[in-house]
Design a protein around this motif. Structure first.
Motif, PDB file in Angstrom:
ATOM      1  N   LEU A 107      -1.399   9.692  -3.968  1.00 50.62           N
ATOM      2  CA  LEU A 107      -0.907   8.347  -4.268  1.00 50.62           C
ATOM      3  C   LEU A 107      -0.960   7.514  -2.998  1.00 50.62           C
ATOM      4  CD1 LEU A 107       0.422   6.392  -6.305  1.00 50.62           C
ATOM      5  CD2 LEU A 107       2.640   7.272  -5.553  1.00 50.62           C
ATOM      6  N   ASP A 108      -1.549   6.345  -3.121  1.00 56.21           N
ATOM      7  CA  ASP A 108      -1.645   5.438  -1.983  1.00 56.21           C
ATOM      8  C   ASP A 108      -0.242   5.142  -1.452  1.00 56.21           C
ATOM      9  OD1 ASP A 108      -3.094   3.455  -0.275  1.00 56.21           O
ATOM     10  OD2 ASP A 108      -1.793   2.076  -1.389  1.00 56.21           O
ATOM     11  N   PRO A 109       0.004   5.322  -0.151  1.00 53.69           N
ATOM     12  CA  PRO A 109       1.350   5.093   0.407  1.00 53.69           C
ATOM     13  C   PRO A 109       1.910   3.713   0.080  1.00 53.69           C
ATOM     14  CG  PRO A 109      -0.055   6.172   2.023  1.00 53.69           C
ATOM     15  CD  PRO A 109      -0.940   5.796   0.871  1.00 53.69           C
ATOM     16  N   ALA A 110       1.059   2.711   0.039  1.00 56.69           N
ATOM     17  CA  ALA A 110       1.537   1.359  -0.268  1.00 56.69           C
ATOM     18  C   ALA A 110       2.084   1.292  -1.689  1.00 56.69           C
ATOM     19  CB  ALA A 110       0.409   0.351  -0.085  1.00 56.69           C
ATOM     20  N   ARG A 111       1.413   1.974  -2.620  1.00 53.86           N
ATOM     21  CA  ARG A 111       1.904   1.985  -4.003  1.00 53.86           C
ATOM     22  C   ARG A 111       3.204   2.768  -4.108  1.00 53.86           C
ATOM     23  NH1 ARG A 111      -2.994   2.436  -8.400  1.00 53.86           N
ATOM     24  NH2 ARG A 111      -4.129   0.561  -7.747  1.00 53.86           N
TER      25      ARG A 111
END
Length: 210
Positions: free
Chosen positions: A186-190
């Motif tokens: 999972l993208d850290p920003a998401r």
């Protein structure tokens, strides 16, 4: 989608009851109404039991058969529900998944190759058995439904292995699934955005997730 959610109540307490004969008949009627207006029908398979016990099982099955025989197109609330939807149980979820998988298996199209059938019969001489035949050995791992929770061993084997009932075995299943779970990438920003959303919802009065 035509959605229905109806049942009778316990006339002693006023609490909603599910998996009753009346609820099953209501499902039949809901399916007929959906077809009358030309819409797909959303049904459910609920129980009023407060714990994942025999009552929870037979009420779930009554509800599920009511929906299936009523021609349901989509079934919600089909796993984990207890107390007429006021609570849930991971053990009940696993038990319901077992039953739903069995339903799915029941409605698979049966395949029969008569040539193969007669050849299989010819493999065994009169007085013999099919357990060791080539056809059995080639298919014994995949020929039948393999249960998630059910224990089909005899009493002695079951007792020697701890004599655990279905609810206890379901407890082990969900704990194993949770223990083996690996979060997908999972993208850290998401992830940060989701965490921020949850925090804001909690501050706004939403129920905690734990």
């Amino acid at each position: 989608v035509y959605g229905s959610f109806t049942s009778n109540v316990d006339m002693k307490s006023g609490a909603p009851a599910f998996g009753t004969p009346e609820a099953v008949r209501a499902s039949f009627g809901a399916g007929q109404l959906a077809r009358h207006v030309g819409l797909p029908w959303r049904g459910s398979a609920a129980t009023a039991s407060n714990t994942p016990d025999a009552q929870a099982t037979y009420e779930f099955l009554n509800s599920a058969w009511g929906a299936i025989l009523g021609g349901v197109n989509m079934m919600l609330h089909a796993a984990g529900w207890l107390e007429s939807g006021l609570s849930a149980s991971l053990e009940k979820f696993v038990l319901d998944v077992e039953m739903l998988q069995m339903f799915a298996e029941m409605f698979q199209t049966a395949e029969l190759d008569t040539k193969d059938l007669f050849e299989t019969i010819a493999e065994v001489e009169p007085g013999g058995h099919f357990f060791g035949s080539p056809t059995t050995m080639a298919r014994y791992e995949t020929a039948f439904y393999r249960p998630l929770v059910s224990d089909w061993r005899n009493f002695g084997q079951w007792s020697d292995d701890g004599a655990r009932n279905a609810t206890e075995r379901a407890n082990g299943v969900w704990k194993r699934v949770v223990g083996d779970f690996e979060p997908p990438p999972l993208d850290p920003a998401r992830a940060e955005a989701v965490a921020d959303f949850v925090a804001r919802r909690r501050r706004g009065g939403a129920a905690p997730l734990s």
